[in-house]
Design a protein around this motif. Structure first.
Motif, mmCIF file in Angstrom:
data_model
loop_
_atom_site.group_PDB
_atom_site.id
_atom_site.type_symbol
_atom_site.label_atom_id
_atom_site.label_comp_id
_atom_site.label_asym_id
_atom_site.label_seq_id
_atom_site.Cartn_x
_atom_site.Cartn_y
_atom_site.Cartn_z
ATOM 1 N N THR A 102 0.777 -1.342 0.085
ATOM 2 C CA THR A 102 -0.011 -0.172 -0.059
ATOM 3 C C THR A 102 0.825 1.220 -0.118
ATOM 4 O O THR A 102 1.885 1.277 0.680
ATOM 5 C CB THR A 102 -0.757 0.071 1.172
ATOM 6 O OG1 THR A 102 -1.726 -1.094 1.269
ATOM 7 C CG2 THR A 102 -2.065 1.174 1.383
ATOM 8 N N SER A 113 0.958 5.187 0.973
ATOM 9 C CA SER A 113 0.541 6.060 2.068
ATOM 10 C C SER A 113 1.171 7.649 1.858
ATOM 11 O O SER A 113 2.607 7.594 1.367
ATOM 12 C CB SER A 113 0.611 5.792 3.229
ATOM 13 O OG SER A 113 -0.075 4.456 3.527
ATOM 14 N N HIS A 162 1.421 12.892 10.427
ATOM 15 C CA HIS A 162 0.093 12.659 10.301
ATOM 16 C C HIS A 162 -0.090 11.734 8.919
ATOM 17 O O HIS A 162 0.170 12.296 7.856
ATOM 18 C CB HIS A 162 -0.692 13.863 10.373
ATOM 19 C CG HIS A 162 -2.119 13.625 10.305
ATOM 20 N ND1 HIS A 162 -2.733 12.698 11.125
ATOM 21 C CD2 HIS A 162 -3.186 14.178 9.563
ATOM 22 C CE1 HIS A 162 -4.200 12.698 10.781
ATOM 23 N NE2 HIS A 162 -4.411 13.716 9.782
ATOM 24 N N ILE A 163 -0.794 10.590 8.911
ATOM 25 C CA ILE A 163 -1.237 10.009 7.958
ATOM 26 C C ILE A 163 -2.335 10.724 7.127
ATOM 27 O O ILE A 163 -3.291 10.711 7.703
ATOM 28 C CB ILE A 163 -1.300 8.393 8.245
ATOM 29 C CG1 ILE A 163 -0.188 7.766 8.803
ATOM 30 C CG2 ILE A 163 -1.825 7.713 6.886
ATOM 31 C CD1 ILE A 163 -0.537 6.385 9.193
ATOM 32 N N THR A 205 -3.305 9.724 3.648
ATOM 33 C CA THR A 205 -4.195 8.967 2.729
ATOM 34 C C THR A 205 -3.412 7.828 2.961
ATOM 35 O O THR A 205 -2.011 7.487 3.263
ATOM 36 C CB THR A 205 -4.074 9.323 1.389
ATOM 37 O OG1 THR A 205 -2.843 9.318 0.732
ATOM 38 C CG2 THR A 205 -4.491 11.061 1.175
ATOM 39 N N ALA A 206 -3.820 6.622 2.517
ATOM 40 C CA ALA A 206 -3.416 5.087 2.442
ATOM 41 C C ALA A 206 -4.091 4.558 1.091
ATOM 42 O O ALA A 206 -5.271 4.463 1.223
ATOM 43 C CB ALA A 206 -3.675 4.588 3.715
ATOM 44 N N TYR A 265 -7.877 5.898 0.158
ATOM 45 C CA TYR A 265 -8.776 6.274 1.104
ATOM 46 C C TYR A 265 -7.924 7.529 1.888
ATOM 47 O O TYR A 265 -6.752 7.622 1.875
ATOM 48 C CB TYR A 265 -8.937 5.238 2.213
ATOM 49 C CG TYR A 265 -9.838 4.137 1.636
ATOM 50 C CD1 TYR A 265 -11.250 4.296 1.637
ATOM 51 C CD2 TYR A 265 -8.993 3.014 1.228
ATOM 52 C CE1 TYR A 265 -11.691 3.135 0.888
ATOM 53 C CE2 TYR A 265 -9.829 2.020 0.463
ATOM 54 C CZ TYR A 265 -11.170 2.168 0.471
ATOM 55 O OH TYR A 265 -11.905 0.719 0.099
ATOM 56 N N THR A 266 -8.767 8.372 2.323
ATOM 57 C CA THR A 266 -8.250 9.555 2.940
ATOM 58 C C THR A 266 -8.398 9.499 4.621
ATOM 59 O O THR A 266 -9.607 9.198 4.908
ATOM 60 C CB THR A 266 -8.977 10.902 2.698
ATOM 61 O OG1 THR A 266 -8.881 11.067 1.174
ATOM 62 C CG2 THR A 266 -8.496 12.187 3.223
ATOM 63 N N TYR A 267 -7.221 9.852 5.213
ATOM 64 C CA TYR A 267 -7.150 9.743 6.688
ATOM 65 C C TYR A 267 -7.079 11.068 7.549
ATOM 66 O O TYR A 267 -6.312 10.959 8.454
ATOM 67 C CB TYR A 267 -6.585 8.657 7.137
ATOM 68 C CG TYR A 267 -6.805 7.270 6.780
ATOM 69 C CD1 TYR A 267 -7.693 6.297 7.568
ATOM 70 C CD2 TYR A 267 -6.261 6.545 5.584
ATOM 71 C CE1 TYR A 267 -7.937 5.113 7.370
ATOM 72 C CE2 TYR A 267 -6.679 5.267 5.051
ATOM 73 C CZ TYR A 267 -7.555 4.415 5.817
ATOM 74 O OH TYR A 267 -7.685 3.343 5.513
ATOM 75 N N THR A 268 -7.930 12.005 7.164
ATOM 76 C CA THR A 268 -7.668 13.269 7.949
ATOM 77 C C THR A 268 -9.107 13.944 7.802
ATOM 78 O O THR A 268 -9.883 13.653 6.772
ATOM 79 C CB THR A 268 -6.828 14.016 7.289
ATOM 80 O OG1 THR A 268 -6.680 15.469 7.928
ATOM 81 C CG2 THR A 268 -7.017 14.322 5.718
ATOM 82 N N SER A 269 -9.361 14.560 8.767
ATOM 83 C CA SER A 269 -10.745 15.208 8.827
ATOM 84 C C SER A 269 -10.538 16.658 7.952
ATOM 85 O O SER A 269 -11.659 17.282 7.599
ATOM 86 C CB SER A 269 -11.254 15.673 10.181
ATOM 87 O OG SER A 269 -10.177 16.514 11.015
ATOM 88 N N GLN A 291 -7.329 15.108 -0.153
ATOM 89 C CA GLN A 291 -7.903 13.946 -1.017
ATOM 90 C C GLN A 291 -6.957 13.058 -1.655
ATOM 91 O O GLN A 291 -6.017 13.443 -2.201
ATOM 92 C CB GLN A 291 -8.856 14.523 -2.158
ATOM 93 C CG GLN A 291 -9.749 13.605 -2.722
ATOM 94 C CD GLN A 291 -10.547 14.253 -3.595
ATOM 95 O OE1 GLN A 291 -10.683 15.500 -4.037
ATOM 96 N NE2 GLN A 291 -11.596 13.459 -4.421
#
Length: 299
Positions: free
Chosen positions: A90, A92, A100-101, A103-104, A107-111, A116
């Motif tokens: 994968t 990221s 701070h991650i 995206t992976a 998918y996006t992993y932040t508010s 994107q």
């Protein structure tokens, strides 16, 4: 007695021969059994597949990519990472300053909704290259810094990208102070850099008031040359007078305001005084236009 020993020797010889024949028969029997079993055994169990001995190619980055990315403030920034032989790993994106991650994969992993993960683009099955893009909408100056593209190998492989977010900037060349001789032509050059498109308009101000090109003073003209990288505006003021001294400002529609103080001197020639016209030499087309304006105004 002799006959008895001969009889014993004969019996021993017979037993030895029988034992040897039995062993030979046993060896031949086992050899035949193995040969028979090998004939019925599948061939793929006899030969080792050479491809199974080859290890899978390790994922790698495309290091030929430009890792210094410049984006305009308020516009969208794109960081694209090319990976080869990704396989089941994968990709990221990680922001370096706070680990701070973002995206992976897809998918996006932040508010922060400005970040994107774009779908994988231009996947080439033949060369096994794939692209993974981090999209940052409405880029802000605080977004500048290092970002890491990471592959989930053990240990993790990382490739760093530097994002620079710039603001459209206007600069008047020759500042902050400009000295000209009375009677010469004032030429102020305003250059607008880092603009995604030419400004819709550029206003020139003199002591907080918009310059009027049809004022009773006369001899005031503006030439603007729009370009993809730099837009340049020249303010020309003929027959400079001490009353023309003061602050001049260049205000583009899409950039900051730049200012310069002009000093018109009588007879004095400080080292900073401009000779002829101030600022850089005009391009040939703008020089021709300025000469025509000067000629018409002198009629």
């Amino acid at each position: 007695m002799a006959l008895r020993w001969q009889a014993r020797l004969s019996i021993a010889a017979i037993l030895f021969m029988c034992t040897e024949d039995t062993l030979s028969l046993g060896d031949r029997t086992m050899d035949n059994m193995d040969r028979h079993a090998s004939q019925g055994r599948p061939r793929n169990q006899l030969l080792v597949d050479p491809s199974s001995l080859k290890s899978k190619a390790e994922p790698t980055f495309d290091y030929s990519q430009n890792t210094n990315v410049t984006a305009l403030v308020g516009k969208t920034a794109y960081l694209t990472c090319r990976v080869r032989n990704l396989g089941d790993k994968t990709v990221s994106w990680v922001r370096h300053r706070d680990i701070h991650i973002l995206t992976a994969g897809d998918y996006t992993y932040t508010s922060d909704q400005r970040f994107q993960a774009l779908p994988v683009q231009n996947r080439d099955q033949n060369s096994e290259w794939s692209e993974w893009t981090l999209c940052i909408k409405w880029a802000q100056e605080r977004d500048k810094g290092l970002y890491e593209c990471q592959i989930s190998t053990i240990p993790v492989k990382a490739h760093q990208f530097h994002l620079n977010v710039v603001v459209p900037t206007a600069t008047i060349l020759g500042g902050p102070d400009l000295y000209v001789g009375a009677g010469s032509t004032i030429n102020l050059t305003c250059a607008i850099h880092f603009s995604s498109e030419p400004p819709a308009f550029i206003f020139w101000y003199y002591n907080e008031n918009v310059l009027s090109y049809d004022s009773p003073r006369g001899g005031v003209s503006v030439i603007t040359e729009k370009g993809t990288d730099v837009t340049t505006s020249w303010l020309l003021i003929q027959t400079a007078q001490p009353s023309d001294s003061g602050e001049y400002r260049c205000t583009p529609s899409n950039a900051n305001t730049a200012s310069i103080k002009v000093h018109v001197l009588n007879g004095e020639r400080p080292e900073a005084m401009q000779t002829g016209t101030a600022g850089p030499i005009l391009s040939s087309s703008c020089l021709l236009v300025s000469l025509i304006i000067l000629y018409i105004s002198s009629l």
